[in-house]
Design a protein around this motif. Structure first.
Motif, PDB file in Angstrom:
ATOM      1  N   ALA A 108     -32.801 -17.163  25.360  1.00 21.00           N
ATOM      2  CA  ALA A 108     -31.969 -17.682  24.270  1.00 21.00           C
ATOM      3  C   ALA A 108     -32.786 -17.799  22.989  1.00 21.00           C
ATOM      4  O   ALA A 108     -32.340 -17.387  21.911  1.00 21.00           O
ATOM      5  N   VAL A 109     -34.008 -18.341  23.119  1.00 21.54           N
ATOM      6  CA  VAL A 109     -34.875 -18.448  21.946  1.00 21.54           C
ATOM      7  C   VAL A 109     -35.111 -17.057  21.361  1.00 21.54           C
ATOM      8  O   VAL A 109     -35.031 -16.837  20.148  1.00 21.54           O
ATOM      9  N   VAL A 196     -40.811 -16.264  21.402  1.00 20.04           N
ATOM     10  CA  VAL A 196     -41.210 -15.485  20.233  1.00 20.04           C
ATOM     11  C   VAL A 196     -41.673 -14.088  20.649  1.00 20.04           C
ATOM     12  O   VAL A 196     -41.260 -13.077  20.064  1.00 20.04           O
ATOM     13  N   ILE A 197     -42.508 -14.024  21.687  1.00 20.92           N
ATOM     14  CA  ILE A 197     -43.012 -12.703  22.085  1.00 20.92           C
ATOM     15  C   ILE A 197     -41.867 -11.861  22.646  1.00 20.92           C
ATOM     16  O   ILE A 197     -41.781 -10.654  22.388  1.00 20.92           O
ATOM     17  N   LEU A 198     -40.932 -12.506  23.347  1.00 19.05           N
ATOM     18  CA  LEU A 198     -39.756 -11.778  23.838  1.00 19.05           C
ATOM     19  C   LEU A 198     -38.927 -11.236  22.682  1.00 19.05           C
ATOM     20  O   LEU A 198     -38.421 -10.114  22.746  1.00 19.05           O
ATOM     21  N   SER A 199     -38.802 -12.048  21.622  1.00 17.25           N
ATOM     22  CA  SER A 199     -37.976 -11.600  20.506  1.00 17.25           C
ATOM     23  C   SER A 199     -38.575 -10.351  19.873  1.00 17.25           C
ATOM     24  O   SER A 199     -37.848  -9.423  19.504  1.00 17.25           O
ATOM     25  N   ILE A 200     -39.907 -10.291  19.774  1.00 15.72           N
ATOM     26  CA  ILE A 200     -40.535  -9.088  19.220  1.00 15.72           C
ATOM     27  C   ILE A 200     -40.261  -7.887  20.130  1.00 15.72           C
ATOM     28  O   ILE A 200     -40.037  -6.772  19.670  1.00 15.72           O
ATOM     29  N   GLY A 257     -30.354  -8.341  28.451  1.00 15.17           N
ATOM     30  CA  GLY A 257     -30.718  -7.789  29.752  1.00 15.17           C
ATOM     31  C   GLY A 257     -32.208  -7.487  29.824  1.00 15.17           C
ATOM     32  O   GLY A 257     -32.859  -7.751  30.838  1.00 15.17           O
ATOM     33  N   ARG A 258     -32.746  -6.951  28.738  1.00 10.56           N
ATOM     34  CA  ARG A 258     -34.173  -6.656  28.701  1.00 10.56           C
ATOM     35  C   ARG A 258     -34.986  -7.951  28.766  1.00 10.56           C
ATOM     36  O   ARG A 258     -35.979  -8.049  29.488  1.00 10.56           O
ATOM     37  N   ALA A 259     -34.535  -8.962  28.020  1.00  9.23           N
ATOM     38  CA  ALA A 259     -35.284 -10.220  27.956  1.00  9.23           C
ATOM     39  C   ALA A 259     -35.302 -10.927  29.306  1.00  9.23           C
ATOM     40  O   ALA A 259     -36.312 -11.496  29.714  1.00  9.23           O
TER      41      ALA A 259
END
Lengths: 341, 291
Positions: A108-109, A196-200, A257-259
């Protein structure tokens, strides 16, 4: 290289019967003298079908294997497995809720950070930027997708986490400490760092699909809105975003799905502690990272079964999420009539 | 009259402000997205290049806490794993793509295969790892390079299948008809006419799949396992570059961190070179000889 006609086919087959009393024509004689490749054709076709079916077989095999190997915990805990909060391998008590919570919160973040940025980048690349920048910029965002997860994790440990700890988290604690989302302890590692790293990492997924959907909006839509005297932003809002919204939602779900399934980078920065807390700065644990960390030390069958059941849950959830996303993107990029309302 | 004119002027101002604000936000978003990419690359180059030396490519790892050593065995191991993966993934992937584009167009079977390929593409890599673990490692009772290669190969298949299909669909029908009209057997027309015409695009797909699995760590954790020593045997645990980076990154030793950065740089360069090659090839035309 020999041409297709150079060598006569060794397999001679009996020619189909002619109507009685008719002489075979010259062409027919020539063709019959070359034999037939029906056998080779059929074999080739079946080989291709076999390979295609093997994909189906692999997925089926994965699914059955996951179900079979997690029978122990499925039988013992049933659905309670997903609502229990205890994770006690020594006493054989397993509940996956802390991991589900960690996966959901970090994803979610990631979405909260990545979605506005991805849509902004897509708008810039498709609608605003000069032509000579378009290629390099989309190439750059695609490069983000080519970086391996473990390198993201390495960078996160040594650059992102100290950055968050020293500069970002203190500010967040001061400004939003009242919400309970950003309070001590400030280790740097934790849900926020994972998010944060997931968002990138999911940004390129979302932005490349959003771009595709936005470029598939017909030009007449843009021209119509512009002809009514709209500014560029109004054109984008009414002419492009409105028509592309379903596809954009689809691309966001694909990013989700990727996250959800992302393993290495998250494992390296999430902190690996199975707690359910509101605080985003506190360490957490995700479904993928508990498998990565504990699978090789799972000593007894029940422990192994619990971890494989978490994998099974991840498998099912990602299938559903991906199918949903594909459906939405497909609905927009193929054939769905553009609507103006 | 004048009143409505004023209102529309204020309105105009508001709309122009909104327009500018939106443009500024879009530009800002682009900068924020490009920033981490640049940050990662600069830091990787700075850290990695200063740690790269000949030892890195020629020596095997030293024990915990000792300085020096390299990742020669990990580079070799990655090559072996990717070799097995490609041997498995490329033929199956291309064949399935041929089926989808040439034989199964519009059929129910093709739709099922296409859907399962998408499902397979979405399977989290860690789930692939535990699946191959229970399929190959558990029955064999030991970790092996073979199992790791199989996991990577399976992950390559969906990407190759879908790009092959897309590329074959772009080949004009006239080319197929010309071949068949000359009496070329169908299998031969598919292999040396259609596939050949689409070959740059198909190769692109293979390279993309290769680049994607080259950096995968999660599927190797419980299959290839990693190895501190030189190994070429397919039946033993084997080292791999991403695995080694992971082990070193979460270790407490400074010298291992240094090696992790060097390994990451080598890995990234490997991937970047293949992706850029792909980009170069594709921008020069996907189809050879068509049109």
């Amino acid at each position: 290289m020999p041409g297709p006609f150079d060598t006569p086919d060794p397999v001679k087959q009996t020619p189909p019967a002619l109507p009685p009393g008719q002489e075979p024509s010259a062409i027919r004689k020539f063709l019959l003298s070359r034999g037939s490749s029906a056998l080779a054709d059929r074999g080739f076709r079946w080989l291709m079908i076999g390979c295609a079916l093997s994909i189906f077989a692999i997925v089926a095999l994965i699914a059955t294997e996951l179900v079979m190997r997690s029978q122990l915990t499925i039988a013992k805990f049933g659905l309670k497995f997903f609502f229990g909060t205890a994770w006690d391998p020594v006493n054989g008590d397993f509940g996956a809720l802390p991991f589900i919570y960690g996966t959901l919160v970090s994803s979610a973040v990631a979405l909260v950070i990545a979605v506005p940025l991805a849509v902004g980048v897509s708008i810039f690349i498709t609608e605003m930027c000069p032509k000579f920048l378009r290629g390099p910029l989309s190439f750059l965002t695609e490069l983000l997708a080519a970086i391996p997860s473990v390198v993201y994790g390495l960078w996160a440990i040594f650059v992102l986490v100290p950055l968050l700890r020293e500069h970002v988290n203190p500010v967040l604690m001061k400004l939003f400490g009242w919400s309970g989302l950003f309070v001590e302890p400030n280790f740097g590692i934790g849900m926020l760092a994972a998010g944060v790293i997931l968002s990138i990492m999911i940004l390129p997924v979302i932005s490349s699909l959003t771009r595709e959907v936005m470029t598939s909006v017909p030009h007449s839509q843009r021209e119509a809105v512009l002809a009514l005297g709209a500014t560029r932003w109004e054109m984008i809002r009414m002419g492009v975003l409105r028509n592309a919204r379903i596809g954009i939602v689809g691309s966001i779900i694909l990013g989700l799905g990727r996250a959800l399934g992302e393993t290495m980078a998250v494992t390296m920065v999430i902190g690996n502690r199975p707690d359910i807390v509101k605080n985003l700065l506190a360490p957490g644990y995700s479904m993928a990272s508990v498998i990565a960390n504990e699978f090789s030390e799972a000593s007894d069958d029940m422990y192994l079964s619990a971890l494989i059941e978490i994998g099974l849950a991840l498998f099912i959830v990602t299938i559903i999420v991906n199918a949903l996303a594909r459906l939405l993107v497909w609905a927009v990029t193929r054939g769905a009539p553009a609507r103006v309302n | 009259m004048t009143n409505s004119f004023r209102v529309s002027k204020a309105n105009h101002l508001r709309r122009r402000l909104a327009d500018h604000a939106a443009s500024a936000l879009a530009v800002a978003a682009t900068i924020i997205v490009v920033a981490p990419l640049v940050a990662i690359f600069v830091y990787l180059l700075y850290k990695g290049a200063s740690s790269l030396n000949l030892d890195f490519f020629t020596k095997i790892p030293k024990g915990p806490g000792e300085t020096g050593g390299g990742m020669a065995n990990a580079i070799w191991g990655s090559a072996i794993l990717l070799g097995i993966g490609s041997l498995l993934g490329v033929p199956i992937g291309i064949a399935a793509g041929i089926f989808l584009a040439e034989y199964g167009r519009g059929s129910k079977l093709a739709n099922i295969v296409r859907f399962t390929a998408d499902v397979l593409n979405g399977v989290p890599s860690i789930v692939m790892g535990i699946s191959v673990y229970s399929l190959i490692v558990l029955p064999q009772k030991h970790f092996s390079a073979f199992a790791g290669g199989v996991a990577l190969g399976i992950m390559m298949i969906p990407t190759i299948t879908r790009t092959t299909e897309e590329m074959l669909l772009m080949v004009p029908h006239a080319i197929r008809e010309a071949a068949l009209g000359l009496g070329v057997p169908n299998w031969r027309s598919v292999l040396s006419i259609t596939l050949r015409t689409a070959s740059p695009g198909v190769i692109t797909g293979c390279m993309l799949a290769f680049a994607r699995v080259a950096g995968e760590t999660a599927p190797l954790l419980f299959t290839a396992l990693g190895n501190q020593f030189w190994s070429s045997s397919l039946n033993e645990p084997i080292a791999a570059l991403p695995l080694q980076i992971y082990t070193y990154a979460i270790s407490p030793y400074d010298d291992w961190h240094r090696l992790a950065w060097a390994g990451a740089l080598v890995l990234i360069l490997l991937i970047m070179v293949s992706v850029s090659l792909v980009r170069y090839v594709t921008t020069r035309g996907v189809l050879k000889g068509a049109n």
